[in-house]
Write an enzyme that holds these catalytic residues in place. Structure first.
Site, PDB file in Angstrom:
ATOM      1  N   HIS A 205       0.792  -1.220   0.000  1.00 20.50           N
ATOM      2  CA  HIS A 205       0.000   0.000   0.000  1.00 20.50           C
ATOM      3  C   HIS A 205       0.825   1.271   0.000  1.00 20.50           C
ATOM      4  O   HIS A 205       0.279   2.377  -0.054  1.00 20.50           O
ATOM      5  CB  HIS A 205      -0.932  -0.026   1.216  1.00 20.50           C
ATOM      6  CG  HIS A 205      -1.987   1.023   1.197  1.00 20.50           C
ATOM      7  ND1 HIS A 205      -2.001   2.075   2.080  1.00 20.50           N
ATOM      8  CD2 HIS A 205      -3.047   1.196   0.379  1.00 20.50           C
ATOM      9  CE1 HIS A 205      -3.037   2.851   1.818  1.00 20.50           C
ATOM     10  NE2 HIS A 205      -3.691   2.330   0.794  1.00 20.50           N
TER      11      HIS A 205
ATOM     12  N   LYS B 143       3.353   4.362  -1.275  1.00 26.15           N
ATOM     13  CA  LYS B 143       3.459   5.154  -2.494  1.00 26.15           C
ATOM     14  C   LYS B 143       4.811   5.866  -2.454  1.00 26.15           C
ATOM     15  O   LYS B 143       4.951   6.951  -1.880  1.00 26.15           O
ATOM     16  CB  LYS B 143       2.327   6.181  -2.600  1.00 26.15           C
ATOM     17  CG  LYS B 143       0.916   5.544  -2.722  1.00 26.15           C
ATOM     18  CD  LYS B 143       0.256   5.336  -1.402  1.00 26.15           C
ATOM     19  CE  LYS B 143      -1.212   4.958  -1.498  1.00 26.15           C
ATOM     20  NZ  LYS B 143      -1.509   3.693  -2.137  1.00 26.15           N
TER      21      LYS B 143
ATOM     22  N   HIS C 174      -7.235  12.072   0.529  1.00 27.26           N
ATOM     23  CA  HIS C 174      -6.723  10.709   0.460  1.00 27.26           C
ATOM     24  C   HIS C 174      -5.375  10.649   1.179  1.00 27.26           C
ATOM     25  O   HIS C 174      -4.751   9.603   1.288  1.00 27.26           O
ATOM     26  CB  HIS C 174      -6.578  10.256  -0.999  1.00 27.26           C
ATOM     27  CG  HIS C 174      -6.187   8.823  -1.159  1.00 27.26           C
ATOM     28  ND1 HIS C 174      -4.894   8.413  -1.385  1.00 27.26           N
ATOM     29  CD2 HIS C 174      -6.916   7.680  -1.113  1.00 27.26           C
ATOM     30  CE1 HIS C 174      -4.844   7.092  -1.492  1.00 27.26           C
ATOM     31  NE2 HIS C 174      -6.058   6.618  -1.324  1.00 27.26           N
TER      32      HIS C 174
ATOM     33  N   LYS D 146      -2.916  10.988   4.607  1.00 31.45           N
ATOM     34  CA  LYS D 146      -3.045  10.436   5.959  1.00 31.45           C
ATOM     35  C   LYS D 146      -2.072  11.154   6.886  1.00 31.45           C
ATOM     36  O   LYS D 146      -0.868  11.212   6.598  1.00 31.45           O
ATOM     37  CB  LYS D 146      -2.737   8.927   5.999  1.00 31.45           C
ATOM     38  CG  LYS D 146      -3.779   8.047   5.311  1.00 31.45           C
ATOM     39  CD  LYS D 146      -3.446   7.831   3.879  1.00 31.45           C
ATOM     40  CE  LYS D 146      -4.496   6.961   3.186  1.00 31.45           C
ATOM     41  NZ  LYS D 146      -4.358   6.986   1.723  1.00 31.45           N
TER      42      LYS D 146
END
Length: 646
Positions: free
Chosen positions: A270, A272, A514, A516
């Site tokens: 997950h 990026k 989107h 965090k």
């Protein structure tokens, strides 16, 4: 590409991005359209982000059904005004288009950099027109040189200072290490993209000869037009990338893929992360990019955050100054066990990382201990708080802003143990009993005893409906609280934590996050001081952060099991949050120095502080909850029917 037909909407989206890219990537990098669609089915192979437990599978299948018509609106500046492009994304790609023209509502001065609406601007055509009182202006933007130079009154007054005279010199204005990614859908909103980083600037330089792209969702139709064909591209992901073979064989792209298989149960790859290798004037350098965006078009409509290392040169010798970021990042890469990623880690050993002043906080599948030198997930957060003595005594908000909330850590005899309230909060708060026992009683007693308040920034259904792309924002937001007793029990506890997506200061109200973030905000300082801040890809899930291992008393507190790969950047404080820009105004800087002294940092947040808690009747967005509220594109949402118009 053979066998694929391009829709009118796909070509229009490609046209919009083409207007943004050539100045940075060159015409060659835009040799493909951004999005393609097989008109016979209207589907593509890019999955929605899978951050929930297996109970969400049926819902995702419904959303991916080609009969479900969903729309995304993209806006772009052009000489004729702002073009609004509506493109269906039933599976992430366009199916239909609609065009209308509206007059520009923002000021754009050369190279499309946006001027912050609170700044006074003077247009200067020649030096003879300089106003006499120029030294007193808050800011001047020079539009005659073809690039933007922002000059403050402090900069102008210091121009003639003796370089050797440091007495009385003002301290430098710190800049946020966490940046915002430019959002095309917000180009019509003043200030939304001020100081933001364009996606092109990350990957489009012809000086990049090789890039490693660690990500979850990868859409080649979106990504490759931003990259020069001379760049070697290596994708590291858990999913087979559709049409990778055809791009390499039919069109000559130098692309390949490494598949990650060593994931834990329900774990995902997950993170990026980009590792970009440059060659400029015969000299090699590398840049590490850690962000929150998938490599797909839908993510460009959300508020996303980015950290960039800057160009790191080759180390002059192997006796480089110690860099904990380098040690942690290279150890993290070695966790993959893939020969080419191991070779990447070995290659990075030869670069200078000493300029990096943040900490790397990652998650990697495996079992770990709170006391281990190398550890991940919440154990790594614990180690960093311990290193900087940042366990907070209370009188604060513990804040988490996420796009996904997964299942509870444990469910026993009707009582749940949530990741945020029972694990992360007591881990952060000094003197708390970690972890707290399942149920409401333990968390209420802990919060009263230490005077802290857990807060989760997560949008309501109304917030989602009012976004620039309406309910399509809900495709990257995941929280299921309806289908099982453990989910309902967890929601009963979390409802006291929820805060709306509010972004008036940051001008991002219509670009749902989107990104965090995790941090502590001191209530006595009015949420203007953060002891630390974490920007990461990790949502609120035990797969991302880890879950305590069950065993004999005393042992399970120390060990944890992590299932997913995540990557984030930790910044120790003191920190002053900023909104709408990457640095402080002169007045804000003076206030920060008075309150915090020297050595403070700033962090740009895409949402407002103080937080706005849910009102009575507010409900968190869920893909499984119907919403009769009409969204910004005139549609309603039904969990079975999808998007519809009445």
């Amino acid at each position: 590409m053979s066998g694929i037909k391009r829709s009118a909407a796909a070509m229009k989206v490609a046209e919009i991005w083409a207007k943004r890219g050539p100045s940075k990537a060159g015409a060659e990098s835009l040799s493909r359209p951004v999005a393609e669609v097989d008109s016979s089915t209207g589907t593509d192979a890019i999955p929605n982000e899978e951050e929930m437990s297996s109970s969400m599978t049926n819902t995702r299948d419904q959303l991916n059904d080609p009969t479900v018509v969903t729309d995304v609106v993209y806006k772009a500046s052009s000489s004729a005004g702002h073009a609004f492009v509506t493109a269906g994304v039933g599976n992430g790609l366009p199916r239909a288009s609609k065009m209308e023209v509206a007059p520009p509502q923002i000021h754009t001065y050369s190279n499309k950099k946006e001027v912050h609406p609170s700044h006074e601007v003077i247009e200067i055509d020649s030096e003879s027109e300089l106003p006499e009182n120029i030294a007193t202006l808050a800011e001047v933007i020079d539009i005659t040189s073809g690039s933007e130079t922002e000059i403050s009154d402090r900069d102008l007054s210091e121009t003639d200072a003796d370089p050797g005279d440091t007495a009385g010199s003002p301290s430098p204005n710190p800049t946020s290490p966490f940046l915002l990614l430019e959002t095309p859908t917000m180009s019509n909103t003043p200030g939304a993209n001020f100081d933001a980083v364009s996606f092109e600037s990350l990957v489009s330089s012809p000086a990049i000869f090789r890039t490693y792209q660690f990500n979850y969702c990868i859409d080649l139709d979106f990504f490759l037009p931003h990259v020069c064909k001379s760049t070697e591209v290596v994708f590291i992901t858990q999913h087979d990338i559709s049409d990778l073979h055809a791009y390499r064989l039919d069109e000559g792209w130098n692309v390949r893929q490494l598949l990650v298989t060593n994931l834990g149960r329900y774990g995902t790859h997950h993170l990026k992360v980009m590792v970009n290798f440059y060659n400029m004037d015969g000299k090699d350098s590398v840049e590490i990019v850690i962000m929150t965006a998938n490599l797909q078009l839908l993510d460009m409509a959300a508020s996303q955050s980015v950290w960039r290392s800057g160009l790191l040169p080759k180390a002059e010798s192997r006796k480089e100054a110690s860099s904990t970021f380098k040690v942690d990042f290279l150890n993290y890469l070695r966790r993959y066990g893939l020969s080419e990623v191991l070779e990447l880690a070995k290659n990075l050993e030869g670069y200078e990382f000493s300029s990096i002043e943040v900490e790397f906080l990652g998650s990697a599948p495996g079992g770990y201990d709170l006391t281990s030198a190398e550890t991940y997930g919440y154990a790594k957060l614990y180690k960093l708080l311990e290193k900087y003595n940042l366990f907070f005594p209370g009188k604060c908000d513990v804040v988490s802003q996420v796009s996904s909330i997964a299942s509870a850590v444990a469910y026993r005899a009707g009582s749940v143990q949530t990741l945020f309230q029972h694990l992360l909060c007591p881990l952060i708060i000094k003197g708390s009993d970690f972890p707290l026992q399942p149920g409401a009683k333990s968390i209420l007693e802990d919060q009263r005893s230490h005077k802290y308040r857990p807060s989760i920034v997560y949008p309501t259904a109304k917030d989602v409906s009012e976004s620039s792309i309406g309910y399509n924002s809900g495709q990257y937001l995941h929280y299921n609280y309806l289908t099982s007793a453990p989910q309902r029990a967890q929601d009963a506890l979390l409802r006291t934590c929820f805060a709306r997506w509010k972004s008036e200061k940051a001008n991002r109200q219509q670009a749902i996050g989107h990104c965090k973030f995790y941090f502590v905000a001191q209530t006595e300082e009015g949420h203007t001081t953060l002891p630390w801040c974490l920007m990461t890809s990790a949502n609120l899930s035990k797969q991302a952060w880890g879950a305590p291992c069950v065993g004999s008393k005393g042992w399970w507190r120390q060990t944890l099991q992590v299932a997913s790969y995540e990557a984030g950047v930790f910044l120790p404080g003191p920190i002053m949050p900023v909104f709408g820009a990457n640095s402080l105004t002169i007045m804000e800087k003076q206030m920060a120095e008075k309150r915090l002294g020297d050595g403070y940092s700033v962090v740009r947040l895409p949402f407002d502080l103080p937080l706005e808690k849910y009102a009575v009747g507010d409900a968190p967005w869920s893909l499984l909850a119907n919403s009769g509220v009409v969204d910004s594109l005139g549609r309603r949402y039904d969990s079975k029917r999808g998007l519809y118009i009445e």
